[in-house]
Design a protein around this motif. Structure first.
Motif, PDB file in Angstrom:
ATOM      1  N   ARG A  66       0.830  -1.205   0.000  1.00 40.61           N
ATOM      2  CA  ARG A  66       0.000   0.000   0.000  1.00 40.61           C
ATOM      3  C   ARG A  66       0.866   1.256   0.000  1.00 40.61           C
ATOM      4  O   ARG A  66       0.591   2.217  -0.693  1.00 40.61           O
ATOM      5  CB  ARG A  66      -0.922   0.011   1.213  1.00 40.61           C
ATOM      6  N   ARG A  67       1.917   1.251   0.772  1.00 41.54           N
ATOM      7  CA  ARG A  67       2.810   2.412   0.844  1.00 41.54           C
ATOM      8  C   ARG A  67       3.483   2.647  -0.491  1.00 41.54           C
ATOM      9  O   ARG A  67       3.575   3.788  -0.947  1.00 41.54           O
ATOM     10  CB  ARG A  67       3.845   2.188   1.939  1.00 41.54           C
ATOM     11  N   ASP A  68       3.957   1.599  -1.119  1.00 41.74           N
ATOM     12  CA  ASP A  68       4.618   1.744  -2.410  1.00 41.74           C
ATOM     13  C   ASP A  68       3.654   2.261  -3.474  1.00 41.74           C
ATOM     14  O   ASP A  68       4.025   3.081  -4.309  1.00 41.74           O
ATOM     15  CB  ASP A  68       5.222   0.418  -2.857  1.00 41.74           C
ATOM     16  N   LYS A  69       2.407   1.801  -3.449  1.00 47.75           N
ATOM     17  CA  LYS A  69       1.411   2.306  -4.391  1.00 47.75           C
ATOM     18  C   LYS A  69       1.153   3.788  -4.163  1.00 47.75           C
ATOM     19  O   LYS A  69       1.013   4.559  -5.113  1.00 47.75           O
ATOM     20  CB  LYS A  69       0.103   1.529  -4.265  1.00 47.75           C
ATOM     21  N   ARG A  70       1.086   4.209  -2.913  1.00 51.04           N
ATOM     22  CA  ARG A  70       0.841   5.609  -2.592  1.00 51.04           C
ATOM     23  C   ARG A  70       1.992   6.489  -3.070  1.00 51.04           C
ATOM     24  O   ARG A  70       1.784   7.577  -3.603  1.00 51.04           O
ATOM     25  CB  ARG A  70       0.635   5.765  -1.087  1.00 51.04           C
ATOM     26  N   ALA A  72       4.075   5.800  -5.525  1.00 51.21           N
ATOM     27  CA  ALA A  72       4.074   5.802  -6.987  1.00 51.21           C
ATOM     28  C   ALA A  72       2.984   6.729  -7.535  1.00 51.21           C
ATOM     29  O   ALA A  72       3.218   7.455  -8.508  1.00 51.21           O
ATOM     30  CB  ALA A  72       3.861   4.385  -7.502  1.00 51.21           C
ATOM     31  N   ASP A  73       1.823   6.753  -6.901  1.00 50.21           N
ATOM     32  CA  ASP A  73       0.746   7.653  -7.339  1.00 50.21           C
ATOM     33  C   ASP A  73       1.119   9.109  -7.129  1.00 50.21           C
ATOM     34  O   ASP A  73       0.816   9.971  -7.964  1.00 50.21           O
ATOM     35  CB  ASP A  73      -0.546   7.326  -6.617  1.00 50.21           C
ATOM     36  N   ALA A  74       1.790   9.415  -6.033  1.00 52.37           N
ATOM     37  CA  ALA A  74       2.178  10.800  -5.753  1.00 52.37           C
ATOM     38  C   ALA A  74       3.228  11.296  -6.738  1.00 52.37           C
ATOM     39  O   ALA A  74       3.187  12.453  -7.180  1.00 52.37           O
ATOM     40  CB  ALA A  74       2.701  10.921  -4.322  1.00 52.37           C
ATOM     41  N   SER A  75       4.162  10.460  -7.123  1.00 52.76           N
ATOM     42  CA  SER A  75       5.203  10.886  -8.067  1.00 52.76           C
ATOM     43  C   SER A  75       4.666  10.984  -9.487  1.00 52.76           C
ATOM     44  O   SER A  75       5.145  11.783 -10.281  1.00 52.76           O
ATOM     45  CB  SER A  75       6.389   9.929  -8.016  1.00 52.76           C
ATOM     46  N   ALA A  76       3.652  10.216  -9.839  1.00 55.47           N
ATOM     47  CA  ALA A  76       3.076  10.275 -11.175  1.00 55.47           C
ATOM     48  C   ALA A  76       2.234  11.536 -11.357  1.00 55.47           C
ATOM     49  O   ALA A  76       2.140  12.070 -12.469  1.00 55.47           O
ATOM     50  CB  ALA A  76       2.220   9.031 -11.428  1.00 55.47           C
ATOM     51  N   ARG A  77       1.622  12.017 -10.298  1.00 56.27           N
ATOM     52  CA  ARG A  77       0.767  13.201 -10.398  1.00 56.27           C
ATOM     53  C   ARG A  77       1.551  14.494 -10.443  1.00 56.27           C
ATOM     54  O   ARG A  77       1.117  15.497 -10.973  1.00 56.27           O
ATOM     55  CB  ARG A  77      -0.193  13.259  -9.210  1.00 56.27           C
TER      56      ARG A  77
END
Length: 78
Positions: A66-70, A72-77
């Protein structure tokens, strides 16, 4: 991941001890015999630590995912 597993270990051990203790408390034979109940609670305490180790590792893996997904989503945005 090992740090997260160590953090999650004690709460998981406490919950497993509580659940297993309920089974002992609801056993009518153990409620009337103190010697057996004492031994059963000691065994449940030991067993809760043994059972909590692999469960905490699984929880740590789930938390890291879950942390890794969060991250990755923050860096993509932005």
């Amino acid at each position: 991941m090992a740090k997260i597993a160590m953090i999650a270990f004690l709460p998981i051990a406490a919950v497993t001890f509580g659940v297993m203790s309920l089974f002992i408390a609801l056993n009518p034979q153990l409620t009337h015999n103190f010697d057996w109940a004492f031994g059963a609670y000691m065994n449940v305490a030991l067993l809760s630590f043994v059972v909590a180790a692999p469960i905490s590792w699984l929880v740590a893996r789930r938390m890291m995912t879950r942390r890794d997904k969060r991250i990755a989503d923050a860096s993509a945005r932005g």
